[in-house]
Design a protein around this motif. Sequence first.
Motif, short mmCIF file in Angstrom:
data_model
loop_
_atom_site.label_atom_id
_atom_site.label_comp_id
_atom_site.label_asym_id
_atom_site.label_seq_id
_atom_site.Cartn_x
_atom_site.Cartn_y
_atom_site.Cartn_z
N GLU A 170 -15.19 8.36 7.30
CA GLU A 170 -15.42 7.47 8.44
C GLU A 170 -14.72 6.13 8.28
OE1 GLU A 170 -17.46 8.32 11.21
OE2 GLU A 170 -17.23 10.30 10.32
N ASN A 171 -13.74 6.05 7.40
CA ASN A 171 -13.12 4.77 7.05
C ASN A 171 -11.65 4.74 7.45
OD1 ASN A 171 -12.01 2.47 5.77
ND2 ASN A 171 -13.52 2.57 4.14
N PHE A 204 0.82 -1.20 0.00
CA PHE A 204 0.00 0.00 0.00
C PHE A 204 0.87 1.27 0.00
CE2 PHE A 204 -3.62 -2.51 2.05
CZ PHE A 204 -4.31 -2.61 0.86
N ALA A 205 2.01 1.23 0.69
CA ALA A 205 2.90 2.38 0.71
C ALA A 205 3.43 2.68 -0.69
CB ALA A 205 4.05 2.16 1.68
N THR A 206 3.77 1.65 -1.45
CA THR A 206 4.22 1.84 -2.83
C THR A 206 3.10 2.45 -3.67
OG1 THR A 206 5.74 -0.03 -2.67
CG2 THR A 206 5.10 0.67 -4.88
N TRP A 208 -5.66 4.88 6.11
CA TRP A 208 -4.28 4.37 6.18
C TRP A 208 -3.71 4.16 4.78
CZ3 TRP A 208 -1.19 3.41 10.49
CH2 TRP A 208 0.07 2.89 10.17
N ILE A 209 -4.49 3.58 3.90
CA ILE A 209 -4.01 3.31 2.55
C ILE A 209 -3.60 4.61 1.85
CG2 ILE A 209 -4.71 2.50 0.25
CD1 ILE A 209 -6.53 0.48 1.73
N THR A 259 -1.68 6.99 7.95
CA THR A 259 -2.15 7.07 9.34
C THR A 259 -3.65 6.83 9.34
OG1 THR A 259 -2.58 9.45 9.24
CG2 THR A 259 -0.40 8.77 10.01
N HIS A 260 -4.19 6.50 10.51
CA HIS A 260 -5.63 6.41 10.63
C HIS A 260 -6.22 7.81 10.79
CE1 HIS A 260 -4.75 2.15 12.06
NE2 HIS A 260 -5.54 1.99 11.01
#
Length: 369
Positions: free
Chosen positions: A230-231, A139-141, A236-237, A241-242
Amino acid sequence: MSRSEIQHRADFSAIRYAQCWEDSRLLVCALKPAGRHCLSIGSAGDNSFALLAAGAASVTAVEMNSAQIACIELRRAAYLTLNHGEFLEMLGSRPSSGRLKLYRACRKKLTADVRDFWDAMPEEVENGIGSAGKFERYFATFRRVVLPLAHSRKRVLDLLVARSPQERERFYNEVWDNRCWRWIFQLFFSRTVMGALGRDPQFFKYVEGSVADRILERTRHALVELDPAENPYLHWILTSTHGEVLPEALEEKNFDLIRNGLLAGKFEVVPDSLEGWLDEIHDRRRYDAFNLSDIFEYMSAENTRDLLERIIAGANPGARLAYWNMLAPRSRPESLADRLKSCGAEADALFAEDRAFFYSRFVVEEVVG
């Protein structure tokens, strides 16, 4: 010791998932864990701790990957050592410049092998342990390299602003869903790329059809039918961070509930496959609720049926099962209909609210008794 089918085909020597990527809200609603003895696929631990927060009489987290066990045990130590804000910092849910210090505070509560594991990973600790897995690096990529080809940082943040359903649909159709977005999605979430960078290629053995098409359809659902603001999984994706909304195991209201459950001895980790543990406890211990993650994704239909039979044998009457399908369709076969009741309407209603949007189905079943 009985081995899971996937153990024969995939590598389990590193962290695959540094977070749980199944929506804990659905899990808690489906399993109704209050007062129940729960058996839970361990993964990174979040959803097992969510069951504890929801009042489970006990939670047994079964996990065959020692790296995943290290994730669970560091979270356990963090619940017992840190305050809520520090806990979120160490995971990476909130910014921090002192995660190594927080880790050192937790370190003395770890076993020697878990200490050695995390001592050898100072960079991962410093970046937040919630980003240390292969799936999170995937996901970071996507976030750093691929997504900017279609959308600016400003537009990504604009996506996460609260809107009405009508406004979300307009934003998606007129702003977000451009040709470049669809192209990069088809490429990056293809079976080949996802297998190489995100999940083990062996996890796709039983997948049928286009991986990217199915995930794109579910992504649209998450961006239009549900509220991105609200997700926590989407946050994060897209941002690493949340947001303000957190998964159940990270919510402040649940922090002390989890800590108290740990102190009361209601949580244990079993280093085994699910099959192995069910064989180990044969006729000696039974459970009322089963968090099965997406375990059947990696199994043949025949092995799925065999495992469901073992679960039924290790379950009390009325026990509930909850699990996800991502790309391989799996559920109770008709041959088990007299022993395992499908709760299809309930599961479908919950699935409509699934914030972890890359799954194709949520399954809830109940042991007949």
